[in-house]
Design an enzyme around this catalytic site. Structure first.
Site: not given
Ligand code: CTP
Length: 419
Positions: A214-216
């Protein structure tokens, strides 16, 4: 908004007018008259320096209320707490450089500044000072701090100053200050009739049943855009990846996890929409062959993860669109305008919101952001650091200029119509 053109616009609104010590203090009397004419109930707080320029009696007569000047006067006891409790907005005009500094730093050494520390309502400051002071780096920094906290600062105007010099420092025309107050206090319904599809948050691509890529992204920008469009009258559907945010009021929320789920949720609603705002941080790659069971560390000596590209949702929506306005985002770490312009063209967008994700105190997870907007004609609009909710309204303002009138848009003709 022209004062008086559509009847009094601020009936029942309670405004505190703060007046600080400047040669422009007398202009506050005219602003007070405009506010009263618009139906507002106005109470005035003056600094000691302001009382050297205009007497409290002037404001008392014009407002019909006693003027607060002193934190320590017996009959004004605790007024710094009770005064702002019932206010819809605090307007400080003129605001001196000294006042801006105290407000930015949180100093409370008189009635007005102490009251600000207890206030919960929107703040509007209209500075007035000599041109050299307005452009002084200290003043600029305080103004930036205040704006980033959500204070509306009405820039002073260019012209002859009390010092005899020409420069930017004259208190904004009272009608401009009134407009800023009206923009803040009168709910806008200028997105009425629009059907806005917003994506937000990250996507999650499973590696196995317990792990994912995923990402931030926190989703804050997309949620703020959904909330702003809804508040301005639009019908809004928010397609969101996993976030910790509460659903915005009045917005239909569709929760998804993977890029494929997000693509499907958006594609099936494209025909319904008139505007698509793609604020989600979509994964570009996903594990090619997610494991059905948890990867056991003993069993796997091999740690390479085989990835494959995901669908580019925006490019696919752009190819299928039937007149919708498409707004994309560009998360960049370098060459912001160049990369964002390339994305705008490659994805066939009307507007791109370019975001330097390396800027301290902005972007991922932050409550604030600074962005550059580039539209389909190449026009560039820079929006300096400000709260994401405020930024959302500013992005909608720019997007709105690219919209065709609602009546000329294709009818929605989808099952989602009429919600
Ligand atoms: N986007 C999308 N589908 C993807 C990837 C991105 O719809 N698979 C959208 C994003 O929501 C954003 C825009 O495309 O509105 C640009 O996303 P960004 O991550 O900045 O760029 P990418 O196109 O992914 O390119 P790169 O990662 O190379 O910068």
């Amino acid at each position: 908004m022209e004062a008086g053109a559509i009847g009094p616009t601020l009936v029942g609104r309670r405004i505190i007018l703060g007046v600080t010590g400047s040669i422009a203090s007398y202009k506050a009397a005219n602003l007070l008259r405009l506010l009263v004419r618009e139906g507002a109930v106005v109470e005035v707080a003056m600094t000691r320096a302001a009382t050297k320029f205009v007497t409290p009696l002037t404001f008392e007569v014009l407002s019909g209320h006693a003027v607060a000047t002193d934190l320590f006067e017996a009959h004004q006891e605790m007024k710094h707490l009770t005064f702002p409790e019932r206010a819809d907005a605090i307007v400080v005009a003129p605001a001196t450089a000294n006042f801006l500094a105290k407000a930015a730093l949180g100093l409370g050494d008189d009635f007005l500044t102490t009251m600000l520390l207890t206030a919960n309502c929107p703040l509007i400051f209209a500075p007035a000072m000599d041109g050299g002071m307005w452009t002084h780096p200290t003043v600029s920094e305080h103004v930036r701090t205040l704006r980033a906290r959500g204070v509306v600062v009405v820039d002073p105007e260019e012209g002859p100053l009390a010092s005899g010099r020409i420069g930017q420092g004259r208190l904004a025309e009272e009608s401009r200050i009134l407009e800023a107050i009206q923009a803040l206090l009168i709910p806008r319904r200028d997105w009425l009739g629009q059907r806005v599809l917003v994506s937000a948050g990250p996507t999650q691509e499973p590696i196995d049943p317990v792990r994912f890529i995923s990402n931030r992204s926190s989703g804050k920008m997309g949620y703020a855009l959904a909330e702003a469009a809804q508040a301005r009258g639009a019908n809004v559907v928010l397609v969101t990846g996993p976030t910790a945010l509460p659903a915005p009021r009045g917005v239909e929320v569709v929760s998804v996890e993977t890029t494929e789920e997000m693509a499907k949720a958006l594609t099936t609603r494209l025909a319904w929409s008139s505007v698509v705002v793609m604020a989600a941080a979509v994964a570009d790659f996903r594990p090619k062959d997610p494991a059905a069971q948890k990867w056991k560390k003993q069993a796997r000596k091999e740690t390479l993860l085989d990835l494959e590209p995901t669908t580019d949702i925006l490019t696919s929506l752009s190819a299928q669109r039937t007149g919708q306005l498409l707004v994309g985002f560009a998360a960049e770490t370098n060459d912001l305008i160049l990369h964002a312009t390339q994305k705008l063209k490659a994805k066939g967008l009307d507007l791109i919101v370019a975001n330097d994700v390396t800027t301290a105190g902005a972007g991922f997870g932050s409550d604030q952001n600074a962005v550059i907007l580039i539209d389909r004609h190449g026009a560039v609009t820079e929006l300096s650091l400000r709260p994401k909710r405020q930024l959302a309204d500013d992005v909608l303002d720019v997007a709105q200029r690219l919209l065709r009138p609602v009546s000329r848009q294709r009818p929605a003709g989808s099952r989602l119509e009429g919600r």
